[in-house]
Design an enzyme around this catalytic site. Structure first.
Site, short mmCIF file in Angstrom:
data_model
loop_
_atom_site.label_atom_id
_atom_site.label_comp_id
_atom_site.label_asym_id
_atom_site.label_seq_id
_atom_site.Cartn_x
_atom_site.Cartn_y
_atom_site.Cartn_z
N TYR A 430 48.47 41.02 38.86
CA TYR A 430 48.50 42.45 38.50
C TYR A 430 47.10 43.04 38.33
CZ TYR A 430 48.91 41.14 33.37
OH TYR A 430 48.75 40.66 32.11
N GLU A 431 47.09 44.33 38.17
CA GLU A 431 45.81 45.09 38.09
C GLU A 431 44.96 44.84 39.35
OE1 GLU A 431 44.31 48.05 36.56
OE2 GLU A 431 45.68 47.06 35.18
N GLY A 432 45.66 44.77 40.50
CA GLY A 432 44.99 44.43 41.75
C GLY A 432 44.97 42.92 41.91
N GLN A 437 40.62 42.21 44.49
CA GLN A 437 39.34 42.19 43.77
C GLN A 437 38.21 41.76 44.70
OE1 GLN A 437 39.40 43.30 40.63
NE2 GLN A 437 41.63 43.40 40.78
#
Lengths: 589, 589
Positions: A430-432, A437
């Site tokens: 999650y969060e990319g 990243q």
């Protein structure tokens, strides 16, 4: 599982390596050493005594959806109330809205403790902090007035509603719609998935930040706007939104992961129309930093669990003969391979803690200074994707080593080690995802400035190498790090060249270049730690064992973990052709 | 999850690389190519159509203990009945007891399919096969007569009762007792844990093989004997043994993992008194090979799952512009980093399949020839710890890549990818943890013959390199493999020297030397595959795409995965000092 915050190591990093009190002075934040140490000790008691004991049960019990109401695991409500009452929620919140305004560098250790104690519990408040940032930076005065005080205090929580079934990484595919009303509000309709804390029983209100499209919005990511959509409207009625289902997940079962349905729900625009993605981006660094801390926190918990077991489990004799002949077998910590696992955990955990604190400093300077600190902003931008991806990979590896240290018992739920593996696995997604990243690192950061910031970072570490050469005992390690820094510089240059020749190289080198960079950086931090330890020993410190342990762990790191950089370097050099040549139809027959 | 057996690749390995029919002739087993291919096609239908559909539910439902009876997940009983009725259970069983006597080389692909379809289902029959081996090799004529036919047919299952709470890796600590009776039987008393299939509802009888101590037994591992202890006694009464509890585990929830209590249970000695460990060891190679296949099987399932999703999931555009402009986004298989993950899966899975088949040949020759095939015996002994540890590490890595390929959806249970991660995690722990495999490789195998068998293996692969040099397209890869083989030989030599100087080096180098060896070996197998593909293409094969894919995957392997060997090599060189220097008390402060 027991959890005891690693206070001594935190003080080492905060005070001895990075001078947190000097940093606070620079930011005009009043926080002396004793006060901070007192906060951390209290935080250690709270996380170890109140939160950690809830974690095992929260995994077994999970969250329940009854009608459209969600109940969290036993004890979460009471613990959350205590979290709010004791002011832990407001630690980093803005002063103007009741927050304590502590810099990230001072709060990161507390947040790490929360992650160690219970990731599932921490997610609710972590997302609230992200939502606070977004509203504080982009919301109108009226929105701030109406919502921020209670969000900062933790009385209300916040969520981030981005993902839809067809739109995960690719937010251009977003379909949720926002219809303007005559009174300046909007009616939001659509379905969001994977919404952490979308519904819960911890607070009376939940403030959803929702990405949606206005009727006249351009297609793609340039047509996305951000809306604040509360569960309970200011007038007190329930908004037309609800949790339609809870996801059944691998881990973080104490966090409610909701399918959220918005059915003409009333909301308000945050920031400019069609600037939703930009609004999200301003808080992305902070959110990704927090996910990095999740990896670190879980890794610390797994290290503690593995170490405790390795000291008490009696099995087989040392390869050089019985160490504890009066017992039926030796504790397994006598075995070199068990030590290899423990030292891998220790070197990665303590290395990431240095890395986290260094990065927090950059985030603080960036946030405090805005354009006054362009260097900190660039540095943070370069480091954040590494922190997010590398720390969460470390979390998974160290948790898996925790399982391995327990042998067959590691596979049994009651010991808690397999839960850490399951809980940590989400952080790589999650969060990319970690792949995203790495793309960010190459595309926006490395190619964005032609490698200038990377080289500035390498220059900074080169100074540490020079200082370390002053210590005879560190010569060999300093030489190795020095060679790696030069290699890193050259690799960065060749990656930029390759990506400019062929855009496929961006995605071909990204993950391995990120991992390579992380291992070299960690080498730099370990050299810095070793240098400090040498100095303390040279000054006749009364804590010789602590500093000797730093030297031993640094020695382990550069001899046995830093070599991983070579594999990643060679994979980078392996390039894109060997990835792209195989037709998609021919991956299987 | 759908599962389709990779028949084309299996035929490539069996027929084109390792000549399975010639192997069968050598063993006097009648099995022609068409018959074997027909069996594999039928096996593909059975595993894909009957077993795989049960796997997801088996994870949700698990096993239940009511009183002392265990129910397995829905469908397991019926599928197991079909498994027995159709003769799948008896494939490798001895002819004299109703088995089909197929060599491992022919059966390994079927067993891999079972592992891919449902590890939880396969464990029941896999352990039965191990028990058959033990009884067949060491049991008295009377025991064989009484038990083997029904165990070979699968009408009864078998278990291995080794572990006790205080005795896992270290069987010297075993406490279960056996008391001789006047009629030649024994009364067994003790508590065993982690007993897979200890109780179940698939068969009317369960034959436990139990390690226990006789009253006059010497202490330690030289005082352990092996007993056959049936759930239902020959006279039809229930024996005094029962399942006291089921373990709550991370995965393989469809397998009952039992705490077994033996309370003066009646049993019979298998083999000589105090030779229990030796009896176990004779079948260890087979059992560990099967666990290796578990890693491979799960990896194949995760590769199939990841590939299917990568082809259908639309998200973002290719770095070089839209590939499918008529759709809202491109399938994610266009992205280089997604291909990196898929090719890592593919190269490891297909590489391990070659490795498995090669190893199965050695096992067959050893088993058939006994002392007539000392070379095969030595070769198998060298390879088995690598197969067990490396394949199961691969299983975990490839399953984790499967999760990563699905992004957030990988974390959701219904997609099945996270189950593969959880299921595969046990394989690194049981049948000797992977750390124990590595110790075995160094201590018993490498030090056992001073590196002679390792060098013989390297010589064999050197011949493949020489053959590959004949192909211009393979020059570069052949050179790299050639260098690695020379490096491997030298590293083996230096490891032996180091271990002879300092026994701690055995445990210090073991895991990294095993991983190093595995990556170089896989390079050798990939060179062999590439050579075969070049030859087929040179002969104008009608399956050019298949052979081109082999060449591309080989190219990927040596450019992007083989470099991992360097990191392991350097860690080996890092040695024992950096592991042993830190006092056990100073791992944390």
């Amino acid at each position: 599982m027991n959890y005891q915050a690693p206070l001594r190591d935190m003080r080492f990093v905060l005070h001895e390596l990075f001078d947190v009190t000097g940093h606070c002075q620079q930011l005009d934040v009043e926080l002396d050493r004793d006060t901070l140490d007192g906060i951390l000790e209290e935080a250690a008691r709270f996380t170890g005594g109140v939160i950690a004991p809830l974690n095992r049960n929260s995994d077994e019990q999970g969250c329940q959806l009854l009608g459209d109401a969600v109940t969290t695991p036993d004890g979460f409500r009471q613990a959350y109330q205590q979290y709010v009452d004791n002011g832990w929620a407001s630690m980093t919140g803005p002063l103007a809205f009741g927050g304590q305004g502590l810099p990230q560098m001072a709060s990161a250790c507390f947040h790490e403790m929360l992650m160690s104690a219970s990731l599932a519990f921490r997610i609710y408040s972590g997302l609230t902090e992200s939502a606070v940032l977004a509203v504080h930076r982009h919301g109108s005065a009226a929105l701030k007035e109406a919502y921020l005080n209670k969000m900062v205090s933790g009385e209300w929580t916040g969520t981030m509603c981005l993902t839809e079934p067809q739109a995960g990484t690719d937010l251009a595919l977003l379909r949720t719609r926002a219809q303007p009303e005559a009174d300046g509000s909007y009616r939001i309709s659509g379905n969001k998935i994977f919404i952490s804390g979308g519904e819960q029983d911890l607070t009376e209100n939940i403030i959803h930040l929702v990405l949606a499209r206005l009727p006249d919005a351009p297609p793609g990511v340039k047509g996305i706007s951000l809306f604040l959509v509360p569960k309970i409207l200011p007038e007190g009625q329930r908004n037309t939104l609800s949790c339609g289902a809870l996801e059944h997940k691998m881990g973080i079962k104490g966090t409610s992961t909701c399918v959220m349905n918005f059915d003409d729900a009333r909301g308000w625009l945050v920031g400019e129309a069609n600037q939703g993605l930009a609004c999200m981006f301003t808080m992305m660094n902070d959110a990704r930093f927090q996910v990095g801390l999740q990896g670190l926190g879980i890794a610390e918990a797994a290290f503690q669990g593995g170490l405790a077991y390795a000291r008490e489990r009696l099995q087989s004799r040392s390869l050089t003969g019985a160490v504890v002949p009066e017992q039926a077998a030796d504790p397994i910590i006598v075995h070199p391979d068990v030590r290899r696992m423990l030292l891998t955990q220790k070197a990665l955990v303590e290395g990431c803690r240095m890395f986290a604190t260094y990065t927090a400093r950059q985030l603080d300077l960036e946030q405090a200074g805005g354009n006054d600190h362009p260097a900190a902003k660039r540095r943070a931008a370069l480091l954040i994707p590494i922190v997010k991806a590398f720390f969460t990979d470390v979390g998974q590896e160290v948790a898996s080593l925790g399982v391995q240290l327990y042998g067959g018992h590691g596979y049994i739920r009651e010991w808690g080690m397999e839960q850490l593996m399951r809980d940590s696995r989400i952080t790589q997604l999650y969060e990319g995802t970690n792949g995203i990243q790495a793309l960010d690192l190459i595309r926006r950061k490395l190619l964005g400035d032609g490698g200038a910031e990377l080289n500035a970072l390498i220059d900074e570490f080169t100074e540490i190498v020079e200082a370390a050469r002053g210590q005879t005992a560190l010569h060999e390690m300093a030489d190795t790090i020095s060679q790696r820094l030069a290699e890193w510089r050259a690799l960065g240059r060749s990656v930029i060249d390759a990506c400019q020749r062929d855009p496929q190289e961006i995605g071909a080198v990204s993950v391995d270049f990120l991992a390579y960079s992380a291992y070299v950086l960690l080498g730099g931090f370990w050299l810095q730690a070793a240098l400090r330890a040498q100095q303390a020993l040279g000054q006749g410190s009364a804590e010789a064992a602590f500093y000797q342990a730093k030297l031993h762990t640094a020695d382990f790191y550069w001899r046995r973990l830093l070599p991983r950089a070579s594999a990643h370097r060679d994979a980078v050099i392996g390039g894109a052709n060997c990835l792209m040549a195989l037709p998609a139809s021919d991956f299987s027959f």
